[in-house]
Design an enzyme around this catalytic site. Structure first.
Site, PDB file in Angstrom:
ATOM      1  N   ARG A  66     -20.436  10.765  10.395  1.00  0.00           N
ATOM      2  CA  ARG A  66     -21.489  11.714   9.995  1.00  0.00           C
ATOM      3  C   ARG A  66     -22.869  11.084   9.970  1.00  0.00           C
ATOM      4  O   ARG A  66     -23.848  11.716  10.320  1.00  0.00           O
ATOM      5  CB  ARG A  66     -21.184  12.170   8.571  1.00  0.00           C
ATOM      6  CG  ARG A  66     -20.679  13.558   8.441  1.00  0.00           C
ATOM      7  CD  ARG A  66     -20.676  13.991   7.000  1.00  0.00           C
ATOM      8  NE  ARG A  66     -20.410  12.915   6.066  1.00  0.00           N
ATOM      9  CZ  ARG A  66     -19.246  12.718   5.458  1.00  0.00           C
ATOM     10  NH1 ARG A  66     -18.227  13.501   5.731  1.00  0.00           N
ATOM     11  NH2 ARG A  66     -19.086  11.744   4.578  1.00  0.00           N
ATOM     12  N   LYS A 174      -2.041   6.731   8.978  1.00  0.00           N
ATOM     13  CA  LYS A 174      -1.193   7.354   7.976  1.00  0.00           C
ATOM     14  C   LYS A 174      -2.073   7.938   6.876  1.00  0.00           C
ATOM     15  O   LYS A 174      -3.207   7.501   6.760  1.00  0.00           O
ATOM     16  CB  LYS A 174      -0.195   6.361   7.411  1.00  0.00           C
ATOM     17  CG  LYS A 174      -0.834   5.242   6.561  1.00  0.00           C
ATOM     18  CD  LYS A 174       0.199   4.421   5.858  1.00  0.00           C
ATOM     19  CE  LYS A 174       0.386   4.844   4.438  1.00  0.00           C
ATOM     20  NZ  LYS A 174      -0.635   4.328   3.511  1.00  0.00           N
ATOM     21  N   ASP A 203       1.812   2.593  11.729  1.00  0.00           N
ATOM     22  CA  ASP A 203       2.278   2.068  10.446  1.00  0.00           C
ATOM     23  C   ASP A 203       2.009   0.579  10.561  1.00  0.00           C
ATOM     24  O   ASP A 203       2.715  -0.132  11.279  1.00  0.00           O
ATOM     25  CB  ASP A 203       3.786   2.328  10.278  1.00  0.00           C
ATOM     26  CG  ASP A 203       4.282   1.826   8.929  1.00  0.00           C
ATOM     27  OD1 ASP A 203       3.822   0.758   8.488  1.00  0.00           O
ATOM     28  OD2 ASP A 203       5.119   2.492   8.323  1.00  0.00           O
ATOM     29  N   HIS A 204       0.956   0.113   9.888  1.00  0.00           N
ATOM     30  CA  HIS A 204       0.498  -1.248  10.207  1.00  0.00           C
ATOM     31  C   HIS A 204       1.533  -2.318   9.848  1.00  0.00           C
ATOM     32  O   HIS A 204       1.458  -3.432  10.347  1.00  0.00           O
ATOM     33  CB  HIS A 204      -0.873  -1.542   9.590  1.00  0.00           C
ATOM     34  CG  HIS A 204      -0.855  -1.847   8.125  1.00  0.00           C
ATOM     35  ND1 HIS A 204      -0.811  -0.884   7.156  1.00  0.00           N
ATOM     36  CD2 HIS A 204      -0.864  -3.034   7.454  1.00  0.00           C
ATOM     37  CE1 HIS A 204      -0.800  -1.455   5.966  1.00  0.00           C
ATOM     38  NE2 HIS A 204      -0.837  -2.756   6.110  1.00  0.00           N
ATOM     39  N   LYS A 208       2.861  -6.390  11.732  1.00  0.00           N
ATOM     40  CA  LYS A 208       2.848  -7.715  11.095  1.00  0.00           C
ATOM     41  C   LYS A 208       3.814  -8.635  11.839  1.00  0.00           C
ATOM     42  O   LYS A 208       4.941  -8.240  12.145  1.00  0.00           O
ATOM     43  CB  LYS A 208       3.258  -7.610   9.613  1.00  0.00           C
ATOM     44  CG  LYS A 208       2.199  -6.931   8.735  1.00  0.00           C
ATOM     45  CD  LYS A 208       2.634  -6.911   7.294  1.00  0.00           C
ATOM     46  CE  LYS A 208       1.729  -6.030   6.442  1.00  0.00           C
ATOM     47  NZ  LYS A 208       0.516  -6.665   5.974  1.00  0.00           N
ATOM     48  N   GLU A 242       2.308  -5.343  -5.217  1.00  0.00           N
ATOM     49  CA  GLU A 242       0.863  -5.554  -5.111  1.00  0.00           C
ATOM     50  C   GLU A 242       0.276  -5.797  -6.486  1.00  0.00           C
ATOM     51  O   GLU A 242       0.662  -5.159  -7.454  1.00  0.00           O
ATOM     52  CB  GLU A 242       0.194  -4.325  -4.494  1.00  0.00           C
ATOM     53  CG  GLU A 242       0.620  -4.057  -3.075  1.00  0.00           C
ATOM     54  CD  GLU A 242      -0.170  -2.912  -2.476  1.00  0.00           C
ATOM     55  OE1 GLU A 242      -1.122  -3.193  -1.759  1.00  0.00           O
ATOM     56  OE2 GLU A 242       0.166  -1.756  -2.747  1.00  0.00           O
ATOM     57  N   ASP A 262       2.613   6.881  -0.297  1.00  0.00           N
ATOM     58  CA  ASP A 262       1.703   5.854   0.212  1.00  0.00           C
ATOM     59  C   ASP A 262       2.451   4.661   0.814  1.00  0.00           C
ATOM     60  O   ASP A 262       1.976   4.052   1.767  1.00  0.00           O
ATOM     61  CB  ASP A 262       0.805   5.383  -0.950  1.00  0.00           C
ATOM     62  CG  ASP A 262      -0.277   4.424  -0.508  1.00  0.00           C
ATOM     63  OD1 ASP A 262      -0.986   4.754   0.461  1.00  0.00           O
ATOM     64  OD2 ASP A 262      -0.423   3.345  -1.128  1.00  0.00           O
ATOM     65  N   HIS A 267       5.922   2.334   5.056  1.00  0.00           N
ATOM     66  CA  HIS A 267       6.134   0.887   5.190  1.00  0.00           C
ATOM     67  C   HIS A 267       7.553   0.452   4.782  1.00  0.00           C
ATOM     68  O   HIS A 267       8.218  -0.288   5.505  1.00  0.00           O
ATOM     69  CB  HIS A 267       5.121   0.114   4.343  1.00  0.00           C
ATOM     70  CG  HIS A 267       3.687   0.487   4.629  1.00  0.00           C
ATOM     71  ND1 HIS A 267       3.253   0.837   5.873  1.00  0.00           N
ATOM     72  CD2 HIS A 267       2.602   0.559   3.824  1.00  0.00           C
ATOM     73  CE1 HIS A 267       1.956   1.108   5.823  1.00  0.00           C
ATOM     74  NE2 HIS A 267       1.540   0.949   4.596  1.00  0.00           N
ATOM     75  N   LYS A 367       1.981  -0.912  -7.730  1.00  0.00           N
ATOM     76  CA  LYS A 367       0.636  -1.474  -7.929  1.00  0.00           C
ATOM     77  C   LYS A 367       0.637  -2.180  -9.275  1.00  0.00           C
ATOM     78  O   LYS A 367       1.401  -1.821 -10.178  1.00  0.00           O
ATOM     79  CB  LYS A 367      -0.404  -0.354  -7.972  1.00  0.00           C
ATOM     80  CG  LYS A 367      -0.460   0.506  -6.724  1.00  0.00           C
ATOM     81  CD  LYS A 367      -1.296  -0.124  -5.647  1.00  0.00           C
ATOM     82  CE  LYS A 367      -1.466   0.805  -4.462  1.00  0.00           C
ATOM     83  NZ  LYS A 367      -1.851   0.092  -3.241  1.00  0.00           N
TER      84      LYS A 367
HETATM   85  C1  BG6 Z   1      -1.633   0.829   2.836  1.00  0.00           C
HETATM   86  C2  BG6 Z   1      -1.570   1.557   1.521  1.00  0.00           C
HETATM   87  O1  BG6 Z   1      -0.992   1.563   3.843  1.00  0.00           O
HETATM   88  O2  BG6 Z   1      -0.986  -0.429   2.704  1.00  0.00           O
HETATM   89  C3  BG6 Z   1      -2.209   0.734   0.415  1.00  0.00           C
HETATM   90  O3  BG6 Z   1      -2.258   2.798   1.642  1.00  0.00           O
HETATM   91  C4  BG6 Z   1      -1.598  -0.648   0.360  1.00  0.00           C
HETATM   92  O4  BG6 Z   1      -2.089   1.377  -0.855  1.00  0.00           O
HETATM   93  C5  BG6 Z   1      -1.592  -1.282   1.745  1.00  0.00           C
HETATM   94  O5  BG6 Z   1      -2.365  -1.430  -0.534  1.00  0.00           O
HETATM   95  C6  BG6 Z   1      -0.803  -2.580   1.740  1.00  0.00           C
HETATM   96  O6  BG6 Z   1      -0.975  -3.217   2.975  1.00  0.00           O
HETATM   97  P1  BG6 Z   1      -0.875  -4.789   3.093  1.00  0.00           P
HETATM   98  O7  BG6 Z   1      -0.970  -5.049   4.560  1.00  0.00           O
HETATM   99  O8  BG6 Z   1      -2.021  -5.352   2.303  1.00  0.00           O
HETATM  100  O9  BG6 Z   1       0.435  -5.169   2.507  1.00  0.00           O
END
Ligand code: BG6
Length: 517
Positions: A66, A174, A203-204, A208, A242, A262, A267, A367
């Site tokens: 934007r 996501k 899905d990152h 990894k 986390e 989330d 994941h 968390k």
């Molecule tokens: C994200 C979540 O997809 O993955 C976050 O939305 C989370 O809440 C994060 O903190 C964790 O990713 P990584 O790579 O730091 O383990």
């Protein structure tokens, strides 16, 4: 996506991906270009790919958002965040990288945005030799996914899928849907414009290095697979813990999402797939994705009573982590004061197939747990007879294989050895593999691999629609049970602890409880 601009993780040990096939010339269009993800992950990943010679020289990066920024402002903002990435040659390399960067402003629902973008891309085809190839990355809040894809279609910015060249591909961040029904609806919108082969649901975790290594360990070695089943494995624990709470202004997003949506739906489910799947016949995208989805299809169909027995949700209250006081979830910015959103989930499930029937899989994520640590622990069964005395070991001498996803990336195998000079006393010892020591580098960032793969047209590490839907099917049963008026609210846990006590009850009568990492 938040609009704040974060800093870039500094990691001097970071590895360049080995130079593989360099992708076609292309324009990478980043929707959500002023957001956190673009600045913290996507542009640093593109920078690092360029630095390692993995991007074609004819590759331009166009930010769309934007704000009324010029190319120069966009470059200035990125320079600020990228200069902190620990690259000693940044000053020398940056001017060359900056020439790839352009900005095109506009709101996502305005057709004019796409007319301007098209003109810009056409110009870049001439000035940067991008040859009409387009990678669109939707790093935006999910409510914009359908709109952007529809507008891209209307503006003629996506090509028919049959066409091999030039190509257009779309990466969708996501969460893909909020539940099964909304994921299906989104998928209908997406596939009314794009063919499945043009859609890359990210899905990152799959990018990894340590997650990719799960398949390498299982199927690149002969010794693990014969014992990777119900005969030898007693249980599997998958943990993604986390320390962070609602950092970076994420409270508003998170409060509408929660740990199940989330983290678990994507994941943790993907980690489960990799640890439990059958060997694919080859490493082609479909062969691997077919096997992954079969695991999700083997998850049980739960009633609310099953959910009550097998799932625990929690929410953190004020506590301290590493000696620092942290607020409770209700006091985080953007969180409703009476929110019932879960910040912790623990699940005990089984898989209904021949390999795994009866083996419990324990999944947990949260968390504000004591530390950031992700791992998969395979607990093997005890030896069938006891010839030796095992030193105060809760697992009774059973072997344990731990795959450390992050940090301290690597793997360790615990086994028993005779205590020197004793007659029959055993003590647990470990064989340990560490990425840092074995390869003298830290693993590359997930987004580098994933961006490179989409440019190369390889969807193996992306999620296919059937997998997204199967994962939602499992999570929907949990969400439905939680939505019932008689469902107990999330159990409180003190920030800095390992989650609510109720979760301990999920693992009883077996050798070990939840692992303390
Ligand atoms: C994200 C979540 O997809 O993955 C976050 O939305 C989370 O809440 C994060 O903190 C964790 O990713 P990584 O790579 O730091 O383990």
């Amino acid at each position: 996506m938040t609009e704040s601009i974060g800093t870039v993780d500094a990691n001097p040990l970071r590895q360049n991906l080995p130079r593989a096939r360099v992708p076609d010339p292309c324009a990478v269009v980043l929707f959500g270009a002023t957001g956190d993800l673009t600045h913290r992950k996507l542009v640093p990943a593109l920078y690092h790919l360029a630095r390692g010679g993995n991007l074609p020289s004819e590759c331009a990066i166009v930010g769309v958002a934007r704000r009324d920024w010029t190319d120069e402002q966009f470059r200035g903002e990125l320079e600020k965040s990228l200069s902190q990435n620990g690259d000693p040659d940044f000053a020398e390399f940056w001017p060359q990288f900056a020439t790839r960067l352009a900005f095109s402003s506009g709101t996502f629902d305005d057709p004019q945005t796409y007319i301007r973008l098209k003109e810009r891309l056409d110009q870049l085809d001439v000035s940067h030799g991008t040859r009409g190839n387009r990678l669109y990355y939707l790093a935006v809040a999910p409510e914009f996914f359908s709109t952007i894809i529809e507008q891209l279609g209307n503006a003629g910015l996506v090509y028919p899928s049959r066409q091999e060249s030039p190509w257009s591909r779309v990466v969708i961040e996501k969460p893909f849907g909020h539940d099964l029904a909304s994921a299906r609806e989104l998928n209908r919108d997406v596939t009314s414009v794009l063919d499945e082969s043009q859609v890359y649901r990210i899905d990152h975790y799959l990018g990894k290095e340590t997650v990719q290594n799960i398949l390498a360990l299982r199927f690149g070695n002969a010794i693990f697979e014969p014992i990777w089943n119900r005969r030898y494995v007693e249980s599997v624990q998958i943990t993604v813990s986390e320390e962070l709470g609602m950092a970076g202004g994420r409270g508003g997003y998170y409060d509408n999402s929660g740990a199940l949506r989330d983290m678990v739906q994507n994941h943790l489910m993907q980690l489960l797939c990799l640890v439990a799947m059958e060997a694919p016949v080859n490493l082609s995208a479909d062969a691997v994705r077919n096997e992954r989805v079969k695991v999700l299809e083997a998850l049980p169909h739960w009633t609310p009573e099953d959910v009550a027995k097998n799932v625990v949700r929690g929410q953190y209250v004020a506590g301290s982590i590493e000696g620092k006081e942290v607020p409770g979830y209700h006091d985080e910015k953007g969180v409703k004061p009476d929110s019932k959103t879960e910040t912790y989930v623990a699940v005990r499930t089984t898989l209904n197939n021949w390999r795994w029937a009866g083996v419990p899989f324990y999944l947990r994520t949260g968390k504000r747990l004591p530390k950031r640590a992700s791992e998969i622990a395979i607990q093997f069964r005890q030896p069938p007879t006891t010839l030796f005395e095992v030193d105060s070991d809760e697992a009774g001498g059973a072997n344990l294989l731990v795959l450390r996803i992050q940090p301290n990336e690597g793997a360790s195998l615990a086994f028993q050895a005779k205590v020197p000079a004793s007659r029959r006393r055993l003590q647990e010892v470990r064989m340990d593999f560490r990425y840092g020591t074995a390869f003298a580098v830290a693993p590359p960032e997930a987004y580098e691999r994933l961006l490179l793969d989409v440019m190369l047209g390889d969807p193996t590490l992306y999620t296919r629609t059937d997998a997204v839907e199967s994962a939602w099917r499992f999570c929907d049963a949990i969400l439905d049970a939680w939505a019932r008026p008689d469902a107990p609210p999330p159990a409180p846990y003190v920030a800095g602890s390992w989650g609510p006590e109720a979760a301990d009850a999920l693992i009883t009568g077996e050798h070990s409880g939840w692992r303390r990492l």
